[in-house]
Scaffold this motif. Structure first.
Motif, mmCIF file in Angstrom:
data_model
loop_
_atom_site.group_PDB
_atom_site.id
_atom_site.type_symbol
_atom_site.label_atom_id
_atom_site.label_comp_id
_atom_site.label_asym_id
_atom_site.label_seq_id
_atom_site.Cartn_x
_atom_site.Cartn_y
_atom_site.Cartn_z
ATOM 1 N N CYS A 6 0.837 -1.199 0.000
ATOM 2 C CA CYS A 6 0.000 0.000 0.000
ATOM 3 C C CYS A 6 0.875 1.253 0.000
ATOM 4 C CB CYS A 6 -0.892 -0.020 1.235
ATOM 5 S SG CYS A 6 -2.108 1.301 1.321
ATOM 6 N N GLU A 8 0.596 5.834 -1.015
ATOM 7 C CA GLU A 8 -0.223 6.987 -1.404
ATOM 8 C C GLU A 8 0.629 7.974 -2.176
ATOM 9 O OE1 GLU A 8 0.666 10.108 -0.134
ATOM 10 O OE2 GLU A 8 2.165 9.174 1.146
ATOM 11 N N ARG A 11 0.660 14.093 -1.442
ATOM 12 C CA ARG A 11 0.658 14.800 -0.156
ATOM 13 C C ARG A 11 1.076 16.251 -0.315
ATOM 14 N NH1 ARG A 11 2.703 11.080 4.807
ATOM 15 N NH2 ARG A 11 2.617 13.125 5.747
ATOM 16 N N ALA A 20 -4.487 6.772 -2.873
ATOM 17 C CA ALA A 20 -3.716 5.615 -2.411
ATOM 18 C C ALA A 20 -4.124 4.392 -3.220
ATOM 19 C CB ALA A 20 -3.968 5.361 -0.927
ATOM 20 N N ARG A 62 -9.068 7.166 -1.758
ATOM 21 C CA ARG A 62 -8.729 8.591 -1.827
ATOM 22 C C ARG A 62 -9.303 9.300 -0.612
ATOM 23 N NH1 ARG A 62 -9.377 10.364 -6.539
ATOM 24 N NH2 ARG A 62 -9.670 8.337 -7.454
ATOM 25 N N SER A 77 -4.113 11.075 4.274
ATOM 26 C CA SER A 77 -3.338 10.048 3.568
ATOM 27 C C SER A 77 -3.583 8.669 4.166
ATOM 28 C CB SER A 77 -1.842 10.370 3.626
ATOM 29 O OG SER A 77 -1.562 11.568 2.961
ATOM 30 N N ALA A 80 -6.984 7.510 3.064
ATOM 31 C CA ALA A 80 -6.957 7.043 1.674
ATOM 32 C C ALA A 80 -6.363 5.633 1.596
ATOM 33 C CB ALA A 80 -6.166 8.020 0.809
ATOM 34 N N MET A 81 -5.293 5.377 2.376
ATOM 35 C CA MET A 81 -4.690 4.043 2.386
ATOM 36 C C MET A 81 -5.671 3.003 2.922
ATOM 37 S SD MET A 81 -0.683 4.410 3.312
ATOM 38 C CE MET A 81 -0.427 5.980 4.094
ATOM 39 N N SER A 84 -8.114 2.207 0.293
ATOM 40 C CA SER A 84 -7.563 1.402 -0.811
ATOM 41 C C SER A 84 -7.506 -0.080 -0.447
ATOM 42 C CB SER A 84 -6.187 1.919 -1.244
ATOM 43 O OG SER A 84 -5.183 1.608 -0.304
ATOM 44 N N ALA A 129 -1.300 4.377 -7.818
ATOM 45 C CA ALA A 129 -1.763 5.619 -7.203
ATOM 46 C C ALA A 129 -1.298 6.827 -8.005
ATOM 47 C CB ALA A 129 -1.274 5.705 -5.754
ATOM 48 N N ARG A 133 -3.786 9.422 -9.996
ATOM 49 C CA ARG A 133 -3.859 10.839 -9.624
ATOM 50 C C ARG A 133 -3.435 11.739 -10.787
ATOM 51 N NH1 ARG A 133 -1.844 15.368 -7.729
ATOM 52 N NH2 ARG A 133 -3.061 16.412 -6.121
#
Length: 186
Positions: A6, A8, A11, A20, A62, A77, A80-81, A84, A129, A133
């Motif tokens: 995992c 992300e 940031r 992420a 996200r 963050s 988001a992880m 995910s 990721a 993005r």
């Protein structure tokens, strides 16, 4: 044992969500996996396709701009992880997370500093990721071409700051980030 990686991205930018990814690779490991920041866009896109086609599972999570402003970037963050890993569709036995912090969750997990360059499943998550993005910011460039999102991906470049000063703060800008907060005060 089912192990997920995992990571992300996003940031540091002034605009857009933090994204992420979580990946369970299985037997097949695409050649050339490493930290997404060390790869050319062309290599990232090739690996993105390979990962999508061969991974046992992957999930994207996200945290929105409003969640970033409300929670702060670190907590957004981590959220988001968590999202995910929940999006994998398979519950992993263990999660390897890039960095030195872990989300609050039910999974057995380990934080690995520099893991995006060391552990293939984290590298794969980093790539998914980043490409996700980047594609979102390229799409935003179609709506706001005067800001140059396709080029700087929301990072605080001189071009981006100049565009904000000239055209204003957008709903996709992170109001809690210093440069945006200062512009809103003036």
């Amino acid at each position: 044992m089912i192990v997920a990686g995992c990571d992300e991205v996003g940031r540091g930018p002034l605009a857009g969500d933090v994204v992420a990814a979580a990946v369970i690779l299985g037997e097949y490991t695409p050649e050339g996996l490493t930290d997404s920041k060390k790869l050319s866009e062309k290599k990232r896109l090739r690996l993105y396709s390979e990962i999508e086609n061969h991974a046992i599972a992957f999930g994207i999570g996200r945290a929105s701009v409003s969640e970033i402003d409300e929670l702060n970037i670190l907590n957004a963050s981590l959220l988001a992880m968590k999202r995910s890993v929940e999006a994998l569709g398979i519950k992993p036995d263990h999660v390897l997370v890039d960095g030195n912090k872990l989300p609050t969750w039910e999974y057995s997990a380990e934080a690995v500093v520099g893991g995006d360059a060391l552990i293939p499943s984290i590298s794969a998550a980093s790539i998914l990721a980043k490409v996700t993005r980047d594609q979102e910011l390229i799409a935003l460039d179609q709506h706001y071409p005067e800001y140059g999102f396709a080029k700087h991906k929301g990072y605080p470049t001189a071009q981006h700051i100049a565009a904000i000063k000239a055209h204003g703060v957008l709903p996709i800008h992170r109001r809690s980030f210093g440069p945006i907060a200062r512009l809103l005060q003036t």
